[in-house]
Design a protein around this motif. Structure first.
Motif, PDB file in Angstrom:
ATOM      1  N   THR A 196      -0.418  14.405  -9.017  1.00 57.73           N
ATOM      2  CA  THR A 196       0.322  15.664  -9.186  1.00 57.73           C
ATOM      3  C   THR A 196       0.603  15.946 -10.650  1.00 57.73           C
ATOM      4  O   THR A 196       0.486  17.088 -11.116  1.00 57.73           O
ATOM      5  N   ASP A 197       0.950  14.906 -11.403  1.00 56.68           N
ATOM      6  CA  ASP A 197       1.211  15.115 -12.834  1.00 56.68           C
ATOM      7  C   ASP A 197      -0.063  15.485 -13.574  1.00 56.68           C
ATOM      8  O   ASP A 197      -0.040  16.322 -14.480  1.00 56.68           O
ATOM      9  N   LEU A 198      -1.183  14.877 -13.215  1.00 52.44           N
ATOM     10  CA  LEU A 198      -2.458  15.241 -13.833  1.00 52.44           C
ATOM     11  C   LEU A 198      -2.764  16.716 -13.595  1.00 52.44           C
ATOM     12  O   LEU A 198      -3.318  17.403 -14.466  1.00 52.44           O
ATOM     13  N   ALA A 199      -2.395  17.205 -12.413  1.00 54.52           N
ATOM     14  CA  ALA A 199      -2.687  18.596 -12.067  1.00 54.52           C
ATOM     15  C   ALA A 199      -1.733  19.576 -12.728  1.00 54.52           C
ATOM     16  O   ALA A 199      -2.146  20.644 -13.191  1.00 54.52           O
ATOM     17  N   LEU A 200      -0.453  19.212 -12.801  1.00 48.96           N
ATOM     18  CA  LEU A 200       0.568  20.168 -13.234  1.00 48.96           C
ATOM     19  C   LEU A 200       1.101  19.919 -14.639  1.00 48.96           C
ATOM     20  O   LEU A 200       1.813  20.760 -15.187  1.00 48.96           O
ATOM     21  N   ALA A 201       0.783  18.768 -15.223  1.00 49.52           N
ATOM     22  CA  ALA A 201       1.184  18.463 -16.605  1.00 49.52           C
ATOM     23  C   ALA A 201       2.696  18.537 -16.811  1.00 49.52           C
ATOM     24  O   ALA A 201       3.162  18.986 -17.847  1.00 49.52           O
ATOM     25  N   ASN A 202       3.451  18.092 -15.833  1.00 48.76           N
ATOM     26  CA  ASN A 202       4.908  18.080 -15.948  1.00 48.76           C
ATOM     27  C   ASN A 202       5.439  16.962 -15.065  1.00 48.76           C
ATOM     28  O   ASN A 202       5.406  17.071 -13.834  1.00 48.76           O
ATOM     29  N   ASN A 203       5.922  15.878 -15.684  1.00 48.39           N
ATOM     30  CA  ASN A 203       6.304  14.715 -14.886  1.00 48.39           C
ATOM     31  C   ASN A 203       7.533  14.966 -14.022  1.00 48.39           C
ATOM     32  O   ASN A 203       7.630  14.456 -12.901  1.00 48.39           O
ATOM     33  N   THR A 204       8.472  15.768 -14.499  1.00 47.24           N
ATOM     34  CA  THR A 204       9.641  16.069 -13.671  1.00 47.24           C
ATOM     35  C   THR A 204       9.255  16.902 -12.460  1.00 47.24           C
ATOM     36  O   THR A 204       9.710  16.644 -11.337  1.00 47.24           O
ATOM     37  N   SER A 251       4.562   8.837 -13.335  1.00 45.18           N
ATOM     38  CA  SER A 251       4.513  10.209 -13.840  1.00 45.18           C
ATOM     39  C   SER A 251       4.647  10.215 -15.359  1.00 45.18           C
ATOM     40  O   SER A 251       4.015  11.032 -16.050  1.00 45.18           O
ATOM     41  N   THR A 252       5.444   9.298 -15.884  1.00 43.47           N
ATOM     42  CA  THR A 252       5.614   9.191 -17.336  1.00 43.47           C
ATOM     43  C   THR A 252       4.326   8.735 -18.011  1.00 43.47           C
ATOM     44  O   THR A 252       3.934   9.262 -19.058  1.00 43.47           O
ATOM     45  N   ILE A 253       3.672   7.750 -17.423  1.00 42.41           N
ATOM     46  CA  ILE A 253       2.419   7.236 -17.998  1.00 42.41           C
ATOM     47  C   ILE A 253       1.389   8.347 -18.143  1.00 42.41           C
ATOM     48  O   ILE A 253       0.820   8.562 -19.227  1.00 42.41           O
ATOM     49  N   PHE A 254       1.160   9.067 -17.064  1.00 42.68           N
ATOM     50  CA  PHE A 254       0.116  10.093 -17.104  1.00 42.68           C
ATOM     51  C   PHE A 254       0.535  11.301 -17.922  1.00 42.68           C
ATOM     52  O   PHE A 254      -0.301  11.966 -18.532  1.00 42.68           O
ATOM     53  N   GLN A 255       1.834  11.595 -17.949  1.00 43.35           N
ATOM     54  CA  GLN A 255       2.307  12.698 -18.785  1.00 43.35           C
ATOM     55  C   GLN A 255       2.043  12.406 -20.264  1.00 43.35           C
ATOM     56  O   GLN A 255       1.749  13.318 -21.040  1.00 43.35           O
ATOM     57  N   GLY A 256       2.140  11.142 -20.641  1.00 43.86           N
ATOM     58  CA  GLY A 256       1.881  10.772 -22.029  1.00 43.86           C
ATOM     59  C   GLY A 256       0.408  10.729 -22.374  1.00 43.86           C
ATOM     60  O   GLY A 256       0.039  10.870 -23.544  1.00 43.86           O
ATOM     61  N   LEU A 257      -0.437  10.555 -21.362  1.00 47.71           N
ATOM     62  CA  LEU A 257      -1.868  10.404 -21.623  1.00 47.71           C
ATOM     63  C   LEU A 257      -2.657  11.706 -21.557  1.00 47.71           C
ATOM     64  O   LEU A 257      -3.714  11.816 -22.188  1.00 47.71           O
ATOM     65  N   ILE A 258      -2.170  12.687 -20.794  1.00 44.09           N
ATOM     66  CA  ILE A 258      -2.959  13.913 -20.647  1.00 44.09           C
ATOM     67  C   ILE A 258      -2.944  14.715 -21.956  1.00 44.09           C
ATOM     68  O   ILE A 258      -1.897  14.958 -22.532  1.00 44.09           O
ATOM     69  N   SER A 289       0.832  -1.204   0.000  1.00 47.50           N
ATOM     70  CA  SER A 289       0.000   0.000   0.000  1.00 47.50           C
ATOM     71  C   SER A 289       0.869   1.257   0.000  1.00 47.50           C
ATOM     72  O   SER A 289       0.463   2.303  -0.516  1.00 47.50           O
ATOM     73  N   ALA A 290       2.083   1.173   0.561  1.00 53.07           N
ATOM     74  CA  ALA A 290       2.998   2.311   0.516  1.00 53.07           C
ATOM     75  C   ALA A 290       3.403   2.613  -0.924  1.00 53.07           C
ATOM     76  O   ALA A 290       3.446   3.772  -1.353  1.00 53.07           O
ATOM     77  N   GLN A 291       3.678   1.566  -1.691  1.00 59.09           N
ATOM     78  CA  GLN A 291       4.036   1.750  -3.096  1.00 59.09           C
ATOM     79  C   GLN A 291       2.859   2.285  -3.902  1.00 59.09           C
ATOM     80  O   GLN A 291       3.027   3.140  -4.784  1.00 59.09           O
ATOM     81  N   LEU A 292       1.670   1.807  -3.593  1.00 59.90           N
ATOM     82  CA  LEU A 292       0.473   2.322  -4.266  1.00 59.90           C
ATOM     83  C   LEU A 292       0.275   3.802  -3.927  1.00 59.90           C
ATOM     84  O   LEU A 292      -0.119   4.596  -4.793  1.00 59.90           O
ATOM     85  N   GLY A 293       0.564   4.152  -2.669  1.00 63.33           N
ATOM     86  CA  GLY A 293       0.423   5.550  -2.253  1.00 63.33           C
ATOM     87  C   GLY A 293       1.397   6.459  -2.988  1.00 63.33           C
ATOM     88  O   GLY A 293       1.017   7.542  -3.454  1.00 63.33           O
ATOM     89  N   ILE A 294       2.651   6.038  -3.111  1.00 63.66           N
ATOM     90  CA  ILE A 294       3.654   6.814  -3.842  1.00 63.66           C
ATOM     91  C   ILE A 294       3.231   6.981  -5.301  1.00 63.66           C
ATOM     92  O   ILE A 294       3.312   8.075  -5.878  1.00 63.66           O
ATOM     93  N   SER A 295       2.753   5.893  -5.902  1.00 62.88           N
ATOM     94  CA  SER A 295       2.328   5.925  -7.299  1.00 62.88           C
ATOM     95  C   SER A 295       1.145   6.856  -7.497  1.00 62.88           C
ATOM     96  O   SER A 295       1.101   7.626  -8.475  1.00 62.88           O
ATOM     97  N   ALA A 296       0.195   6.810  -6.576  1.00 62.27           N
ATOM     98  CA  ALA A 296      -0.994   7.660  -6.691  1.00 62.27           C
ATOM     99  C   ALA A 296      -0.644   9.130  -6.526  1.00 62.27           C
ATOM    100  O   ALA A 296      -1.151   9.987  -7.258  1.00 62.27           O
ATOM    101  N   LEU A 297       0.241   9.431  -5.577  1.00 59.59           N
ATOM    102  CA  LEU A 297       0.623  10.832  -5.327  1.00 59.59           C
ATOM    103  C   LEU A 297       1.254  11.473  -6.556  1.00 59.59           C
ATOM    104  O   LEU A 297       0.878  12.569  -6.969  1.00 59.59           O
ATOM    105  N   VAL A 298       2.219  10.786  -7.162  1.00 61.43           N
ATOM    106  CA  VAL A 298       2.914  11.375  -8.305  1.00 61.43           C
ATOM    107  C   VAL A 298       1.996  11.425  -9.527  1.00 61.43           C
ATOM    108  O   VAL A 298       2.083  12.349 -10.343  1.00 61.43           O
ATOM    109  N   SER A 299       1.081  10.456  -9.654  1.00 57.00           N
ATOM    110  CA  SER A 299       0.142  10.456 -10.779  1.00 57.00           C
ATOM    111  C   SER A 299      -0.820  11.631 -10.693  1.00 57.00           C
ATOM    112  O   SER A 299      -1.049  12.346 -11.684  1.00 57.00           O
TER     113      SER A 299
END
Length: 472
Positions: free
Chosen positions: A356-364, A396-403, A344-354
């Motif tokens: 954030t990228d959806l909101a800011l449109a910048n994976n870095t 972050s890369t996945i969502f950056q490519g999809l938005i 669940s910790a790994q899922l949490g890290i993945s969800a947080l960065v995803s």
């Protein structure tokens, strides 16, 4: 001495993670929320107004500067105390190292581009790809270019026009071809050891690039193979004869050198400096560069990284201020209620960065913002930081490519002259969907963690066990 300083730093980090049970201070997050609001809000407004590249009109360093000003106004303490904290964050060793690597990566990319390396690499692939497998070829070329150059946006600009022209001449679906480009450039961005995505992920988690590459390679291999098979079986066939694309194999050598040297574990600074001078020597030998244009190309490459350089430094200062005021502790306290262990910790890290990228449109940017939080989660729930770096980069890369409003998609769409929309392309970004499935499966079935299992992380010293033993 270095080992002692390292242990002292890790003791401090461990002490901070033990205090996650404290509620922290939610108000300390306001400066960060103001920064995110300015960046996201301006993008939404300008997008509604029909302004091209809406989410990139306000430079990230300006948006984060507004957050820094808010932190000075809203957080408690004297101006001198807050300024000292801010400067300490800006000058953090990891931030400075990350910024220097950004500069060198920019210099390498520009020198290679100036001496014709990108054109030769693209044409090399096109020359040896049969016309009936052009969709597969475009995917592979895009992947290699992005891996070699470390920039998905630059790769989109390099391959995009060629992909559009090929689709038109070959009678292949343009959305399908562009979906191959998007998948390929994001694959390369995720794997490349000189991309700002990888640099940010490894520096914030304090792990080696080669280790992150190995983890990401196994996460990426299966989705890439399946994508190639699907494109062969389901992709459309070209209806034109093969064409000739001039290339020079020597100009591809700098990319291969950087990729191989990084994988075998050569220091990243030595890799990039060596790559710059190798590309420069080839350019000078072929007459594409002079001493003056070589130096100017390096400097232009540095300038191309100015935005991310300034953003990283200012964000480091803002994050340190917010952290000291209890903002990170507050956020972790809230997150901890939903985390019960490593998975669940790994899922949490993945969800947080995803998110954030959806909101800011910048994976870095998303990685830099969540880097400190992810590291705290790692040391609290004993998640290997190398694993965290791979997840931060991948999701972050996945969502950056999809938005649809991401820079990569917008650059590619600019070559279609309005004939195709991002929504037409998304059904064909098969690799990104498969990569997401692979990454999620790896959390529950750790098929990519052979490196971690053979050389586990020592949370006492903050490094793999093999390195800990060498430093004793």
């Amino acid at each position: 001495m270095e080992q002692k300083e390292r242990r002292d730093e890790m003791e401090e980090t461990k002490g901070q993670t033990k205090r996650i049970v404290d509620k922290g201070n939610g108000k300390a997050l306001l400066p960060f929320l103001i920064f995110a609001g300015v960046y996201l809000g301006s993008g939404l407004i300008m997008n509604w107004q029909g302004i091209p590249m809406a989410f990139y009109q306000i430079p990230p360093p300006i948006a984060v500067s507004i957050g820094v000003i808010a932190a000075f106004l809203l957080l408690k303490g004297t101006f001198e105390e807050k300024f000292t904290t801010f400067v300490k964050g800006c000058g953090d060793a990891n931030i400075i190292i990350m910024c220097i690597v950004f500069l060198l990566a920019g210099g390498f990319a520009k020198v290679c581009s100036t001496m014709g390396g990108i054109d030769s690499t693209v044409n090399l692939g096109l020359t040896y790809i049969p016309s009936e497998y052009l969709a597969v070829g475009i995917f592979i070329i895009s992947s290699f270019i992005a891996t070699a150059t470390g920039t998905s946006v630059g790769s989109a600009a390099a391959v995009g026009p060629i992909a559009v022209a090929i689709a038109d001449k070959a009678g292949i679906s343009l959305p399908l071809i562009l979906g191959c480009v998007v998948g390929g450039i994001m694959l390369g961005d995720n794997l490349s050891i000189i991309s700002d995505t990888t640099i940010a992920a490894t520096r914030t988690q304090e792990c080696d690039m080669k280790d992150k590459f190995k983890l990401n390679f196994w996460l990426t291999l299966f989705p890439a193979i399946v994508t190639i098979i699907l494109l062969i079986l389901c992709g459309e066939k070209a209806v034109v004869a093969d064409a000739y694309y001039p290339f020079d194999i020597v100009k591809v050598i700098p990319y291969i050198f950087v990729l191989v040297a990084a994988i075998v574990g050569v220091n990243v600074f030595m890799v990039l400096v060596g790559g710059i001078f190798l590309a420069g020597a080839i350019g000078l030998g072929y007459g594409d560069l002079t001493i003056m244009t070589f130096m100017k190309a390096i400097y232009e490459g540095f300038l191309n990284m100015t935005d991310i350089f300034l953003f990283s430094m200012l964000t480091g200062g803002l994050a340190t201020m917010v952290n000291k005021a209890g903002g990170v502790a507050f956020l972790l306290h809230k997150i901890e209620r939903y985390i019960r262990g490593k998975k669940s910790a790994q899922l949490g890290i993945s969800a947080l960065v995803s998110i954030t990228d959806l909101a800011l449109a910048n994976n870095t940017v998303a990685i830099i913002i969540n880097g400190e939080i992810a590291k705290r989660i790692c040391y609290t729930f004993h998640v290997d930081p190398r694993r965290s770096a791979a997840l931060l980069s991948t999701f972050s890369t996945i969502f950056q490519g999809l938005i649809p409003y991401g820079a990569q998609m917008l650059v590619i769409m600019s070559f279609t002259k309005g004939n195709v929309s991002p929504l037409d392309v998304l059904p064909y970004t098969w690799f990104l969907y498969l990569l997401g499935i692979s990454a999620i499966i790896s959390i529950f079935i750790p098929f990519s963690d052979r490196l971690i299992q053979q050389d586990p992380w020592d949370f006492e010293t903050g490094m793999p066990v093999s390195k800990s033993k060498k430093d004793i």
